[in-house]
Design an enzyme around this catalytic site. Structure first.
Site, PDB file in Angstrom:
ATOM      1  CB  CYS A   1      33.243 -13.353  23.160  1.00  0.00           C
ATOM      2  SG  CYS A   1      32.095 -12.017  22.476  1.00  0.00           S
TER       3      CYS A   1
ATOM      4  CB  CYS B   1      28.449 -12.055  23.821  1.00  0.00           C
ATOM      5  SG  CYS B   1      28.834 -13.817  23.192  1.00  0.00           S
TER       6      CYS B   1
ATOM      7  CB  SER C   1       3.785  -0.819   3.028  1.00  0.00           C
ATOM      8  OG  SER C   1       5.120  -0.300   3.094  1.00  0.00           O
ATOM      9  CB  SER C   2       4.922   4.821   3.232  1.00  0.00           C
ATOM     10  OG  SER C   2       6.300   4.258   3.729  1.00  0.00           O
TER      11      SER C   2
ATOM     12  CD  GLN D   1       7.704  -2.993   3.590  1.00  0.00           C
ATOM     13  OE1 GLN D   1       8.767  -2.049   3.397  1.00  0.00           O
ATOM     14  NE2 GLN D   1       6.635  -2.780   3.388  1.00  0.00           N
TER      15      GLN D   1
ATOM     16  CG  HIS E   1      12.557  -5.244   6.471  1.00  0.00           C
ATOM     17  ND1 HIS E   1      11.808  -4.090   6.315  1.00  0.00           N
ATOM     18  CD2 HIS E   1      13.381  -5.283   5.203  1.00  0.00           C
ATOM     19  CE1 HIS E   1      12.016  -3.532   5.277  1.00  0.00           C
ATOM     20  NE2 HIS E   1      13.009  -4.422   4.486  1.00  0.00           N
TER      21      HIS E   1
ATOM     22  CD  GLU F   1      -0.226   9.133   6.497  1.00  0.00           C
ATOM     23  OE1 GLU F   1       0.189   8.051   7.260  1.00  0.00           O
ATOM     24  OE2 GLU F   1       0.301  10.285   6.406  1.00  0.00           O
TER      25      GLU F   1
HETATM   26  N1  APR Z   1      -4.928   1.533   8.690  1.00  0.00           N
HETATM   27  C1  APR Z   1      -4.423   2.123   7.655  1.00  0.00           C
HETATM   28  N2  APR Z   1      -3.268   2.614   7.304  1.00  0.00           N
HETATM   29  C2  APR Z   1      -2.459   2.770   8.236  1.00  0.00           C
HETATM   30  C3  APR Z   1      -2.661   2.330   9.661  1.00  0.00           C
HETATM   31  C4  APR Z   1      -4.094   1.822   9.820  1.00  0.00           C
HETATM   32  N3  APR Z   1      -4.579   1.425  10.755  1.00  0.00           N
HETATM   33  N4  APR Z   1      -1.839   2.473  10.414  1.00  0.00           N
HETATM   34  C5  APR Z   1      -0.807   3.054   9.574  1.00  0.00           C
HETATM   35  N5  APR Z   1      -1.170   2.906   8.330  1.00  0.00           N
HETATM   36  C6  APR Z   1      -0.515   3.611   7.235  1.00  0.00           C
HETATM   37  C7  APR Z   1       0.222   4.747   7.113  1.00  0.00           C
HETATM   38  O1  APR Z   1      -0.487   6.033   6.933  1.00  0.00           O
HETATM   39  C8  APR Z   1       1.624   4.548   6.551  1.00  0.00           C
HETATM   40  O2  APR Z   1       1.239   5.147   5.153  1.00  0.00           O
HETATM   41  O3  APR Z   1       0.744   2.407   7.158  1.00  0.00           O
HETATM   42  C9  APR Z   1       1.876   3.208   6.451  1.00  0.00           C
HETATM   43  C10 APR Z   1       3.222   2.780   7.111  1.00  0.00           C
HETATM   44  O4  APR Z   1       4.352   3.100   6.545  1.00  0.00           O
HETATM   45  P1  APR Z   1       5.643   3.292   7.288  1.00  0.00           P
HETATM   46  O5  APR Z   1       5.137   3.923   8.718  1.00  0.00           O
HETATM   47  O6  APR Z   1       6.634   4.070   6.461  1.00  0.00           O
HETATM   48  O7  APR Z   1       5.887   1.776   7.603  1.00  0.00           O
HETATM   49  P2  APR Z   1       6.438   0.789   6.258  1.00  0.00           P
HETATM   50  O8  APR Z   1       6.089   0.876   5.108  1.00  0.00           O
HETATM   51  O9  APR Z   1       6.205  -0.750   7.231  1.00  0.00           O
HETATM   52  O10 APR Z   1       8.168   0.783   6.528  1.00  0.00           O
HETATM   53  C11 APR Z   1       9.044   0.168   5.465  1.00  0.00           C
HETATM   54  O11 APR Z   1      10.839   1.171   6.506  1.00  0.00           O
HETATM   55  O12 APR Z   1      11.916   1.948   8.483  1.00  0.00           O
HETATM   56  C12 APR Z   1      11.810   0.895   7.677  1.00  0.00           C
HETATM   57  O13 APR Z   1      12.480  -1.112   8.514  1.00  0.00           O
HETATM   58  C13 APR Z   1      11.387  -0.156   8.619  1.00  0.00           C
HETATM   59  O14 APR Z   1       9.975  -2.314   7.824  1.00  0.00           O
HETATM   60  C14 APR Z   1      10.304  -0.717   7.730  1.00  0.00           C
HETATM   61  C15 APR Z   1      10.280   0.045   6.329  1.00  0.00           C
HETATM   62 ZN    ZN Z   2      30.303 -13.202  21.567  1.00  0.00          ZN
END
Ligand code: APR
Ligand code: ZN
Length: 245
Positions: free
Chosen positions: A151, A148, A189-190, A98, A116, A216
């Protein structure tokens, strides 16, 4: 638990990784929903949605230009390097990410599906003129939004998927990878944003084992066969040992 997951990785026929911003925090790029996350002091609908971009490109770039400088200078984390090493050993078939920071590729991963998009290109929403982002924006703090050259419009949108955008063909490609997988590792990722988060139940339905590695709880912990809670640098180090990486 670590030993069991290491065995699953070692025995997998088709392992896929699904990553989020948590794999890049140790590279110095903040994530979105942690306590220090980007969405803590700004409304993503202002700076990460197409409507917000169209409404005020200056506000969009005021937010993103300092982050683009951090992305340009960032180095891959232990988690990025771990996944690249697994791929080079034939233990990982694809990374579905992502993230838009290009750090998986910088770490050496070759098959990376950027769900993304990325901040590589700029495309004018008025005339379609496209150009390389890093070569076109002065990333110093006081930089102005790109104009741009063909344009003169301010609506030079980066090649990232914003809230409100469709994901395009990369989603079908990722779904096929997941259907072929017998192991899905979700790192940093969350798992809160769809359609990408929907790849986790899809993996389950396709018979794959699901492992979540995250600091988390996530929206998909109940779907996992194993949850490894902790810092990714520690977790991948513990996994690397039994895998001889
Ligand atoms: N080790 C373990 N876990 C970690 C660490 C780390 N060093 N750093 C962060 N995390 C965990 C956090 O606890 C959190 O649960 O990574 C997760 C990141 O979650 P988000 O901040 O929600 O990121 P993500 O899941 O990539 O978001 C998805 O949301 O806003 C949109 O487009 C954006 O691609 C993104 C999408
Ligand atoms: Zn343009």
């Amino acid at each position: 638990m670590i030993g069991m997951v290491a065995r699953w990785i070692d025995q997998a026929r088709h392992a896929v990784a699904l990553t989020g911003a948590g794999v890049s925090t140790e590279s110095g790029i903040p994530d979105f929903r942690s306590d220090a996350g980007l969405w803590k002091d700004v409304d993503p609908m202002d700076v990460a949605s197409t409507a917000g971009f169209e409404e005020d490109p200056r506000r969009f770039y005021r937010f993103w230009i300092p982050k683009l400088a951090a992305i340009r200078d960032a180095q891959p984390s232990a988690a990025h390097r771990f996944l690249a090493r697994l791929e080079s050993r034939g233990r990982m078939q694809a990374v579905v990410t992502q993230n838009v920071d290009g750090l998986h590729q910088k770490a050496g991963s070759r098959r990376v599906l950027e769900m993304h998009g990325s901040f590589r290109r700029l495309e004018c929403q008025v005339c379609g003129h496209s150009m390389d982002l890093q070569a076109s924006i002065d990333l110093r703090e006081d930089a102005k939004p790109p104009i741009c050259p063909s344009c003169g419009s301010l609506r030079m949108k980066p090649s990232v998927v914003l809230f409100g955008d469709m994901l395009g063909p990369v989603l079908a490609e990722a779904e096929q990878e997941i259907r072929d997988a017998d192991l899905l590792l979700c790192l940093g990722s969350s798992l809160a944003v769809f359609p990408v988060a929907g790849l986790v139940p899809l993996a389950r339905r396709s018979g794959a084992k699901v492992v979540i590695l995250n600091r988390e709880t996530t929206g998909m912990d109940d779907e996992a066969d194993a949850v490894l809670r902790g810092e990714l640098s520690d977790l991948v180090q513990e996994l690397a040992a039994p895998l001889g990486l």
